[in-house]
Design an enzyme around this catalytic site. Structure first.
Site, short mmCIF file in Angstrom:
data_model
loop_
_atom_site.label_atom_id
_atom_site.label_comp_id
_atom_site.label_asym_id
_atom_site.label_seq_id
_atom_site.Cartn_x
_atom_site.Cartn_y
_atom_site.Cartn_z
N GLY A 46 2.20 -0.87 2.32
CA GLY A 46 2.22 0.54 2.66
C GLY A 46 1.67 1.41 1.54
O GLY A 46 1.77 2.64 1.61
N ASP A 47 1.08 0.78 0.51
CA ASP A 47 0.49 1.53 -0.60
C ASP A 47 -0.64 0.67 -1.18
O ASP A 47 -1.11 -0.26 -0.52
CB ASP A 47 1.56 1.86 -1.65
CG ASP A 47 1.28 3.18 -2.37
OD1 ASP A 47 0.29 3.23 -3.11
OD2 ASP A 47 2.04 4.15 -2.18
#
Length: 477
Positions: free
Chosen positions: A282-283
């Site tokens: 997610g990053d």
């Protein structure tokens, strides 16, 4: 007498001399099938790049990790009362095992084996001259009790927790001031069960900065390999103030909406090699850092001599490889190569802002392929996050000698965005052999406060990248 049989070779030769519509249709169908179904996604032909083997001059991880001899003592977590049923807490078993194995730091070292099973535990610390080995089917499962993730002091180069003031939760697997450590296995799994922590973040009820899945502080000669790490509460692997670290053959997974679940973040570290890893996050898949604003400037502990290569993965909100935005201690001598990114916000991104200070210099980024990446190359500012009111708006970062070459992106939606920082020096940029397919012919690079040169680039670069004073070294092979 001639045989009535027709050989396969004769059929092929016959069809070559007298082509039929059926054969043409068959060949077209075959080519279409291969194009759509080959797992490697055949984008290399678009640029003339070859998918491998890679030149022998490519940097290797040889010398980054010094081999360790077989450990003198080898025991199982079961020898310390561990129960692998996924329900029984093994926190004390892990801590008891490490305390026992500390005795052998200078007596041949020790290895702790994790057998097949699910081993629920809170955080535990590693020791020197130690191997943590997860067998096939072994799962270290993180406790859902925040009390089993104790609060520790903030890192001096950050001055506070990265998300909240004050201290921060310790990582699930932690090490401070250790050396000659191996974390490996037969593709066993470490599962952080991060959803509890993500919900605290989403609900704005987080009291302290979340813990990493694995953090090593001020440690030397570390190998992390052949495991699956998943569902980290925060950044997944975080070596900080470390030297001679190799992260190889890892699978790192988190839901694509899981906040700040970076894959691998070398931070204020030297001689780090990150290769052959698959990451869904997610990053950022990989983010190189070196401290936050005036705390990082004061500590002045740079990240240098870092290799990132043969990384593949996806992140819908961030980049394949990021540099910064916490880069206040300086970042130099970085090699990033053979990166494959798809369905992501950015491919390569350099992030900074006023107040960061520091420098990013001598960076080589090459042989990058991307599919459906929104902005393939991005230099950005305006993160507008500072640890406290002590940051200096006059502390601007310096950037010099950044080479990006041999890049192919298909189904891109935007041209590169290069936003330098007003008042800083952002020069010596070199862009070579870059083709971005899918970008509208009318699309233009967006550039501010940067200077450099570009050659063999499509779409046409911005005027700031037509500085002939850099053309000689940029055009050199």
């Amino acid at each position: 007498m001639e045989s009535g049989k027709t050989t396969f070779g004769a059929v092929v030769l016959g069809t070559c001399t007298r082509p039929s519509w059926a054969l043409i249709f068959l060949l077209f169908t075959l080519v279409t099938f291969l194009t759509l179904h080959l797992p490697a996604r055949p984008v290399w032909f678009l640029s003339g790049l070859q998918p491998g083997p890679y030149p022998t001059t490519t940097p290797t991880c040889a010398g980054f990790f010094r081999d360790v001899p077989p450990r003198k003592v080898v025991l199982s977590i079961e020898d310390f009362g561990g129960v692998g049923d996924g329900k029984t807490s093994n926190t004390e078993s892990f801590r008891r095992a490490i305390r026992y194995m500390q005795r052998f730091q200078n007596r041949g070292g020790a290895q702790l084996n994790i057998p097949t099973g699910t081993w629920l535990t809170g955080s535990f610390n590693l020791t020197s001259n130690f191997t943590l080995f997860l067998h096939h089917g072994a799962v270290i499962l993180a406790s859902q009790d925040p009390k089993e993730w104790p609060i520790i002091e903030p890192l001096p180069s950050y001055g506070r927790g990265r998300e909240r003031l004050g201290g921060r939760h310790i990582s699930l697997i932690h090490g401070n001031g250790i050396s000659n450590v191996v974390i490996t296995g037969q593709n066993g799994t470490v599962d952080g069960q991060g959803r509890m922590w993500w919900e605290l973040w989403w609900n704005r009820t987080l009291e302290h900065t979340r813990g990493h899945l694995l953090e090593l502080i001020s440690s030397d000669n570390v190998l992390i390999s052949n495991l699956t790490f998943r569902n980290s509460p925060f950044w997944t692997i975080h070596p900080v103030y470390c030297s001679n670290v190799v992260v190889k053959g890892m699978t790192i997974l988190a839901p694509l909406n899981a906040p700040n679940t970076d894959g691998i973040d070398p931070d204020s570290s030297t001689n780090v090699c990150i290769e052959d890893n698959y990451i869904e996050s997610g990053d950022d898949l990989v983010a190189i850092k070196s401290g936050w604003d005036h705390y990082g400037i004061t500590m002045a502990h740079p990240s240098t001599n870092i290799i990132v290569r043969r990384i593949s993965g996806t992140t819908p909100t961030c980049s394949g490889v990021g540099i910064g935005s916490e880069m206040s201690g300086g970042i130099s001598n970085i090699t990033i190569e053979n990166l494959h990114v798809w369905d992501s916000a950015a491919g390569v991104r350099i992030k900074s802002d006023k107040g960061r200070g520091g420098y990013i210099t001598n960076v080589s980024i090459s042989d990058i392929r991307m599919e459906r990446v929104k902005i393939p190359i991005r230099f950005s500012r305006g993160s507008n996050d500072h640890p406290d009111d002590g940051w200096d708006p006059k502390a601007v970062p310096r950037f010099k000698d950044i080479l990006i070459s041999n890049v192919v992106s298909v189904n891109s939606t935007k041209a590169p965005v290069l936003e330098g920082v007003e008042g800083s020096s952002f020069e010596g940029l070199c862009f070579k052999n870059i083709t971005l397919h899918g970008v509208a012919l009318s699309a233009r690079w967006r550039c501010e406060y940067v200077s450099g040169f570009a050659t063999e680039v499509f779409p046409v670069p911005c005027p700031e990248l037509r500085n002939n004073s850099y053309s000689s070294w940029c055009s050199a092979s």
